[in-house]
Design a protein around this motif. Sequence first.
Motif, PDB file in Angstrom:
ATOM      1  N   ARG A  21       0.840  -1.212   0.000  1.00  0.00           N
ATOM      2  CA  ARG A  21       0.000   0.000   0.000  1.00  0.00           C
ATOM      3  C   ARG A  21       0.868   1.253   0.000  1.00  0.00           C
ATOM      4  N   LEU A  44       1.867   1.783  -3.506  1.00  0.00           N
ATOM      5  CA  LEU A  44       0.757   2.336  -4.305  1.00  0.00           C
ATOM      6  C   LEU A  44       0.604   3.831  -4.034  1.00  0.00           C
ATOM      7  N   ARG A  72       0.976   0.385 -11.967  1.00  0.00           N
ATOM      8  CA  ARG A  72       0.134   0.494 -10.770  1.00  0.00           C
ATOM      9  C   ARG A  72      -0.988  -0.556 -10.783  1.00  0.00           C
ATOM     10  N   VAL A  75      -0.511  -7.537  -4.709  1.00  0.00           N
ATOM     11  CA  VAL A  75      -1.472  -7.319  -3.622  1.00  0.00           C
ATOM     12  C   VAL A  75      -2.279  -8.604  -3.401  1.00  0.00           C
ATOM     13  N   LYS A  78      -2.480 -10.989  -0.052  1.00  0.00           N
ATOM     14  CA  LYS A  78      -3.770 -11.255   0.599  1.00  0.00           C
ATOM     15  C   LYS A  78      -4.008 -12.770   0.688  1.00  0.00           C
ATOM     16  N   LEU A 128     -11.569  -9.227  -1.436  1.00  0.00           N
ATOM     17  CA  LEU A 128     -10.372  -8.384  -1.593  1.00  0.00           C
ATOM     18  C   LEU A 128     -10.664  -6.886  -1.536  1.00  0.00           C
ATOM     19  N   THR A 129     -11.947  -6.548  -1.388  1.00  0.00           N
ATOM     20  CA  THR A 129     -12.310  -5.121  -1.386  1.00  0.00           C
ATOM     21  C   THR A 129     -12.295  -4.523   0.021  1.00  0.00           C
ATOM     22  N   PHE A 130     -11.696  -3.341   0.134  1.00  0.00           N
ATOM     23  CA  PHE A 130     -11.694  -2.579   1.390  1.00  0.00           C
ATOM     24  C   PHE A 130     -12.222  -1.182   1.063  1.00  0.00           C
ATOM     25  N   VAL A 159     -10.412   1.881   2.480  1.00  0.00           N
ATOM     26  CA  VAL A 159      -9.127   2.192   1.827  1.00  0.00           C
ATOM     27  C   VAL A 159      -9.408   2.933   0.513  1.00  0.00           C
ATOM     28  N   GLU A 160     -10.406   2.473  -0.224  1.00  0.00           N
ATOM     29  CA  GLU A 160     -10.715   3.104  -1.513  1.00  0.00           C
ATOM     30  C   GLU A 160     -11.150   4.560  -1.327  1.00  0.00           C
ATOM     31  N   VAL A 165      -8.095   6.603  -0.672  1.00  0.00           N
ATOM     32  CA  VAL A 165      -7.284   6.788  -1.889  1.00  0.00           C
ATOM     33  C   VAL A 165      -7.870   7.935  -2.721  1.00  0.00           C
ATOM     34  N   MET A 183      -8.728   1.739  -9.606  1.00  0.00           N
ATOM     35  CA  MET A 183      -8.994   0.728  -8.570  1.00  0.00           C
ATOM     36  C   MET A 183      -9.827  -0.445  -9.109  1.00  0.00           C
ATOM     37  N   THR A 241      -7.388  -2.564 -10.973  1.00  0.00           N
ATOM     38  CA  THR A 241      -6.462  -3.242 -10.046  1.00  0.00           C
ATOM     39  C   THR A 241      -7.172  -4.434  -9.399  1.00  0.00           C
TER      40      THR A 241
HETATM   41  O1  LIG Z   1      -5.216  -1.844  -0.608  1.00  0.00           O
HETATM   42  C1  LIG Z   1      -5.749  -2.881  -1.041  1.00  0.00           C
HETATM   43  O2  LIG Z   1      -6.172  -3.773  -0.287  1.00  0.00           O
HETATM   44  C2  LIG Z   1      -5.916  -3.072  -2.474  1.00  0.00           C
HETATM   45  O3  LIG Z   1      -6.327  -4.122  -2.894  1.00  0.00           O
HETATM   46  C3  LIG Z   1      -5.642  -1.939  -3.418  1.00  0.00           C
HETATM   47  C4  LIG Z   1      -6.928  -1.200  -3.769  1.00  0.00           C
HETATM   48  C5  LIG Z   1      -6.483  -0.107  -4.777  1.00  0.00           C
HETATM   49  O4  LIG Z   1      -6.523  -0.388  -5.970  1.00  0.00           O
HETATM   50  O5  LIG Z   1      -6.049   0.965  -4.319  1.00  0.00           O
HETATM   51  C6  LIG Z   1      -7.890  -2.131  -4.399  1.00  0.00           C
HETATM   52  C7  LIG Z   1      -8.868  -2.737  -3.681  1.00  0.00           C
HETATM   53  C8  LIG Z   1      -9.212  -2.385  -2.299  1.00  0.00           C
HETATM   54  O6  LIG Z   1     -10.585  -2.265  -2.157  1.00  0.00           O
HETATM   55  C9  LIG Z   1      -8.511  -1.169  -1.854  1.00  0.00           C
HETATM   56  C10 LIG Z   1      -7.503  -0.580  -2.566  1.00  0.00           C
END
Ligand SMILES: O=C(O)C(=O)C[C@]1(C(=O)O)C=C[C@@H](O)C=C1
Length: 250
Positions: free
Chosen positions: A11, A14, A148, A155, A159, A183-185, A188-189, A192, A234, A237
């Motif tokens: 992170r 990134l 990126r 990532v 995980k 895998l989604t947070f 965090v999104e 960003v 995102m 990614t």
């Molecule tokens: O930080 C993470 O866990 C990622 O997988 C990266 C990322 C991103 O592309 O910035 C993608 C998915 C998450 O929901 C959050 C952020």
Amino acid sequence: MANGVTLESLRQSLIRQEDTIIFSLIERARFPSNSPTYNESYVSTPTFSGSLVHSVVKETEALQAKAGRYENPEEHPFFPDNLPPSVVPPYNFTEVLHPPAALININKDIWDMYFKKLLQLFAARGDDGNYASTVASDLVCLQALSRRIHYGKLVAEVKFRESPAEYEPAIRAKDRDALMKLLTFESVEEAVKKRVAKKAMVFGQEVTLNNDDKKEKYKVDPSVVSRLYGDWIMPLTKLVQVEYLLRRLD
Ligand SMILES: O=C(O)C(=O)C[C@]1(C(=O)O)C=C[C@@H](O)C=C1
């Protein structure tokens, strides 16, 4: 995890790459749209087929391939077919990824997103004739975005290694939606999107010595940068992460 790579360290990388991406957009924004660069019939000689952008990117990639660029698993060419081999002595890049990861390359999607959607949102309309410099700037943007977005492979690997038992059933069931959820947070999104808009304001402001002369005009619109991340970077990614995880048990 092995090699000292953690979700936190990825992170951080990134976050650092945000600077590269935003500066690359600022550099491209120096030029107007310069549409002849992208026009298939603008140049036509036996050595330059297709648009100027197509030829210059393809030939630059061929040269960079010889210089070893694509020996690094973090780099992905836009025109992978018939690239010449590297002529430089091999460097021993640490192997973190599961080998089938090498097959994943979504640069076609990145190319389409950049030229069909993003560019018109931040390049002013017009033509100043600087087509070669325009392509050079486009390529810097494309390579920064590609690096990126394909970071999603790393990532996803981290995980997976952190909680294989959570991911394995969804991988075996080839359940893309379940993987996407895992895998989604969201928080965090959100962070960003806010941070990149703020960086676009800081990096793209007019710097003068006169403090009271502060016009709120940025070199690249911060809301475009935030949208670039939220709508495209995102999600792409995450697409790379899903593609990677689907092959993780192969
Ligand atoms: O930080 C993470 O866990 C990622 O997988 C990266 C990322 C991103 O592309 O910035 C993608 C998915 C998450 O929901 C959050 C952020």
